[in-house]
Scaffold this motif. Structure first.
Motif: not given
Length: 207
Positions: A75-81, A94-101, A116-118, A140-143
């Protein structure tokens, strides 16, 4: 005389049809090559369950996604935050880059994603313990996931890339829509600066 004209006309028609069919085959062949080349670029970004497993956890919902339930419909509300992100094999040096697409957003061409997130420059020790707010550089902040109505199920993938430099400077994407991660990474050095994805996790949700 009539037979001669008829034969000539038939010959011209046959020749024209043969040539048109040959052109059609050539165009189909070229189109197949173009599509195949394009598909090779983003294919690794269409499944969040193929690289080293990660865990994303939502404390307020008491829920987490790992390799066992990767690509589950949630359910999409689970990831509201913004969720916590854990990658147990992250290296402290090491350092890393994260993205949500999201590859399923309407009116996006193949290879384009809704971003959605970077986050870049994430210290490995924090990623190993659980990425929280204010760690790394938020490009890019979390959406939260929010598929449009009547657009069906959407895939959401979290990918982690390993940076080959401790701190990197990256360009700001033009926007969240029609984000091309391959072109974006190539714009600041590509594989000379960043490699991966090395880890991933994914889930699905709908309106």
């Amino acid at each position: 005389m009539w037979c001669g004209v008829s034969t000539k006309v038939d010959f011209n028609c046959d020749t024209m049809i043969s040539r048109m069919f040959s052109i059609y085959l050539v165009l189909c062949y070229l189109l197949t090559i173009c599509l195949s080349c394009r598909l090779l670029v983003p294919s690794e970004l269409l499944n969040g369950c193929v690289f080293d497993p990660m865990i994303i956890s939502v404390s307020h919902a008491g829920f987490s996604i790992n390799r066992d339930n990767c690509n589950s419909v949630i359910a999409k509300h689970v990831f509201a935050e913004q969720p916590l992100v854990y990658y147990g094999r992250a290296r402290s040096d090491r350092t890393y880059t994260l993205m949500l697409i999201d590859p399923d957003y309407p009116h996006h061409a193949n290879g384009q994603f809704y971003l959605h997130w970077l986050v870049t420059n994430i210290p490995g020790e924090f990623l190993r313990q659980g990425l929280t707010y204010d760690i790394g550089e938020y490009i890019v902040g979390y959406q939260a996931p929010d598929p449009p109505v009547f657009s069906g199920q959407h895939r959401y993938m979290v990918f982690v890339y390993e940076q080959l430099e401790h701190e990197i400077e990256v360009p700001q994407p033009d926007g969240r829509a029609k984000f091309d991660p391959i072109s974006w990474m190539e714009s600041f050095g590509g594989e000379d600066v960043i490699r991966g994805p090395i880890a991933s996790i994914g889930f699905k949700t709908e309106f």
